[in-house]
Design an enzyme around this catalytic site. Sequence first.
Site, PDB file in Angstrom:
ATOM      1  N   SER A   1     -48.290 -59.728 -72.754  1.00  0.00           N
ATOM      2  CA  SER A   1     -47.985 -58.360 -73.175  1.00  0.00           C
ATOM      3  C   SER A   1     -46.836 -58.327 -74.177  1.00  0.00           C
ATOM      4  O   SER A   1     -46.639 -57.323 -74.859  1.00  0.00           O
ATOM      5  CB  SER A   1     -47.652 -57.475 -71.967  1.00  0.00           C
ATOM      6  OG  SER A   1     -46.540 -57.989 -71.273  1.00  0.00           O
TER       7      SER A   1
ATOM      8  N   HIS B   1     -43.178 -67.227 -74.908  1.00  0.00           N
ATOM      9  CA  HIS B   1     -42.223 -67.359 -73.816  1.00  0.00           C
ATOM     10  C   HIS B   1     -42.889 -68.062 -72.643  1.00  0.00           C
ATOM     11  O   HIS B   1     -44.106 -68.037 -72.500  1.00  0.00           O
ATOM     12  CB  HIS B   1     -41.652 -66.001 -73.392  1.00  0.00           C
ATOM     13  CG  HIS B   1     -42.675 -65.005 -72.952  1.00  0.00           C
ATOM     14  ND1 HIS B   1     -43.497 -64.321 -73.839  1.00  0.00           N
ATOM     15  CD2 HIS B   1     -43.041 -64.578 -71.718  1.00  0.00           C
ATOM     16  CE1 HIS B   1     -44.300 -63.513 -73.158  1.00  0.00           C
ATOM     17  NE2 HIS B   1     -44.047 -63.659 -71.869  1.00  0.00           N
ATOM     18  N   LEU B   2     -42.073 -68.690 -71.840  1.00  0.00           N
ATOM     19  CA  LEU B   2     -42.523 -69.452 -70.687  1.00  0.00           C
ATOM     20  C   LEU B   2     -41.986 -68.779 -69.435  1.00  0.00           C
ATOM     21  O   LEU B   2     -40.803 -68.466 -69.352  1.00  0.00           O
ATOM     22  CB  LEU B   2     -42.005 -70.892 -70.782  1.00  0.00           C
ATOM     23  CG  LEU B   2     -42.298 -71.840 -69.638  1.00  0.00           C
ATOM     24  CD1 LEU B   2     -43.802 -72.024 -69.434  1.00  0.00           C
ATOM     25  CD2 LEU B   2     -41.624 -73.186 -69.885  1.00  0.00           C
ATOM     26  N   HIS B   3     -42.872 -68.541 -68.460  1.00  0.00           N
ATOM     27  CA  HIS B   3     -42.471 -67.964 -67.183  1.00  0.00           C
ATOM     28  C   HIS B   3     -42.140 -69.087 -66.206  1.00  0.00           C
ATOM     29  O   HIS B   3     -42.922 -70.028 -66.052  1.00  0.00           O
ATOM     30  CB  HIS B   3     -43.618 -67.138 -66.569  1.00  0.00           C
ATOM     31  CG  HIS B   3     -44.019 -65.953 -67.379  1.00  0.00           C
ATOM     32  ND1 HIS B   3     -43.619 -64.677 -67.072  1.00  0.00           N
ATOM     33  CD2 HIS B   3     -44.792 -65.851 -68.483  1.00  0.00           C
ATOM     34  CE1 HIS B   3     -44.133 -63.836 -67.940  1.00  0.00           C
ATOM     35  NE2 HIS B   3     -44.856 -64.535 -68.820  1.00  0.00           N
TER      36      HIS B   3
ATOM     37  N   ILE C   1     -40.311 -57.745 -66.464  1.00  0.00           N
ATOM     38  CA  ILE C   1     -40.378 -56.342 -66.063  1.00  0.00           C
ATOM     39  C   ILE C   1     -41.216 -56.146 -64.792  1.00  0.00           C
ATOM     40  O   ILE C   1     -41.044 -55.182 -64.069  1.00  0.00           O
ATOM     41  CB  ILE C   1     -40.912 -55.470 -67.222  1.00  0.00           C
ATOM     42  CG1 ILE C   1     -40.634 -54.003 -66.957  1.00  0.00           C
ATOM     43  CG2 ILE C   1     -42.374 -55.738 -67.503  1.00  0.00           C
ATOM     44  CD1 ILE C   1     -40.816 -53.113 -68.159  1.00  0.00           C
TER      45      ILE C   1
END
Length: 83
Positions: A64, A69-71, A2
């Site tokens: 958040s 999860h992996l960026h 986002i």
Amino acid sequence: DINPQAPTHVLIVPKRHVVGVAELKKEDENLAGRLIVQAKEIAKALGLTSYRLVFNQGREAGQSVFHLHLHLLGGRPMKWPPG
């Protein structure tokens, strides 16, 4: 994401719910490894030769969404230290 932090910002999310890195168990080693290998494959498919992988653990670290999860960040020079 986002709020993308790079021209390429992809989230790699496992189907099985795990709140975050701190909740991973010994038996989750394959899950964590698969996320990293999947990120490598996505980067390759996107033509990225340099990229950064980021796990955020906890609110103060920027987590958040409380599902592991992996960026995958790429498409621009990265600086150090981050954040």
